[in-house]
Design an enzyme around this catalytic site. Structure first.
Site: not given
Ligand SMILES: [Zn+2]
Length: 195
Positions: A13, A83, A85
């Site tokens: 995305s 990143e 997460q």
């Protein structure tokens, strides 16, 4: 004043591109910038935040969220984390700590896992952030905006990094929790659609 910005969305995305865009602008504005990413992301160059479109910025690889606090220099004004997460629940307090100290913190990460379930610690980061950007990819099945990362091979692990062909972007309607065979990659077929 410090702040937290979260850029979230599915794979493909443009989250990392947006993170890089903001960090480059901070560099142009002569802000002192540091960029971090978790070691778990071993795709491509271990020392660079690398997006799928191959824009690069050098980054510091960390094994835990706490290592970011250890490695942030006293005069750093902007901290980017890619990143995010993968850094676990501790990263929320780390981001809050930095923002409370006056640092502009910009993080990018997956908001949903491959099951379509919120990816901790993203819900907490989104709740405490001042600014939220939710990016969409393009659903490879129907062409609508894609908000989910469809797993295309069977695997039990929550994290499946570096497996380029293991995911594809899909919308809510085309997404399935069970792995679903990959849709034909569109790249080589796009040219006839360019008018
Ligand atoms: Zn779709």
């Amino acid at each position: 004043m410090g702040s937290l910005e979260v850029i979230c969305g599915p794979m493909f995305s443009g989250k990392t591109e947006e993170l890089i865009r903001r960090l480059k602008r901070a560099v142009i504005a002569k802000r002192r910038v540091q960029i971090f990413k978790p070691r778990i992301d071993v795709r491509y160059d271990a020392e660079a935040v690398v997006s799928h479109s191959a824009q690069k910025l050098r980054s510091i690889v960390v094994d835990s969220a706490d290592q970011i606090l250890e490695k942030v220099l006293a005069d750093t004004q902007v901290v980017g984390i890619d990143e995010v997460q993968f850094l676990g629940p501790d990263v929320v307090a780390v981001c809050e700590n930095l923002a409370n100290r006056g640092v502009r913190v910009i993080v990018a990460g997956l908001d949903l896992d491959f099951r379509g379930v919120p990816f901790d610690p993203m819900p907490s980061l989104l709740a405490v952030a001042e600014h939220i950007t939710k990016e969409a990819a393009i659903c490879v099945v129907c062409g609508e905006p894609a908000t989910r990362s469809q797993r295309t091979i069977a695997a039990e692990d929550l994290v499946l990094v570096g497996a380029g062909g293991a995911y594809e972007p899909r919308c809510r309607k085309c997404f399935t929790v069970e792995p679903s065979p990959a849709t034909e990659p569109p790249e080589q077929e796009l040219l006839p659609f360019l008018r």
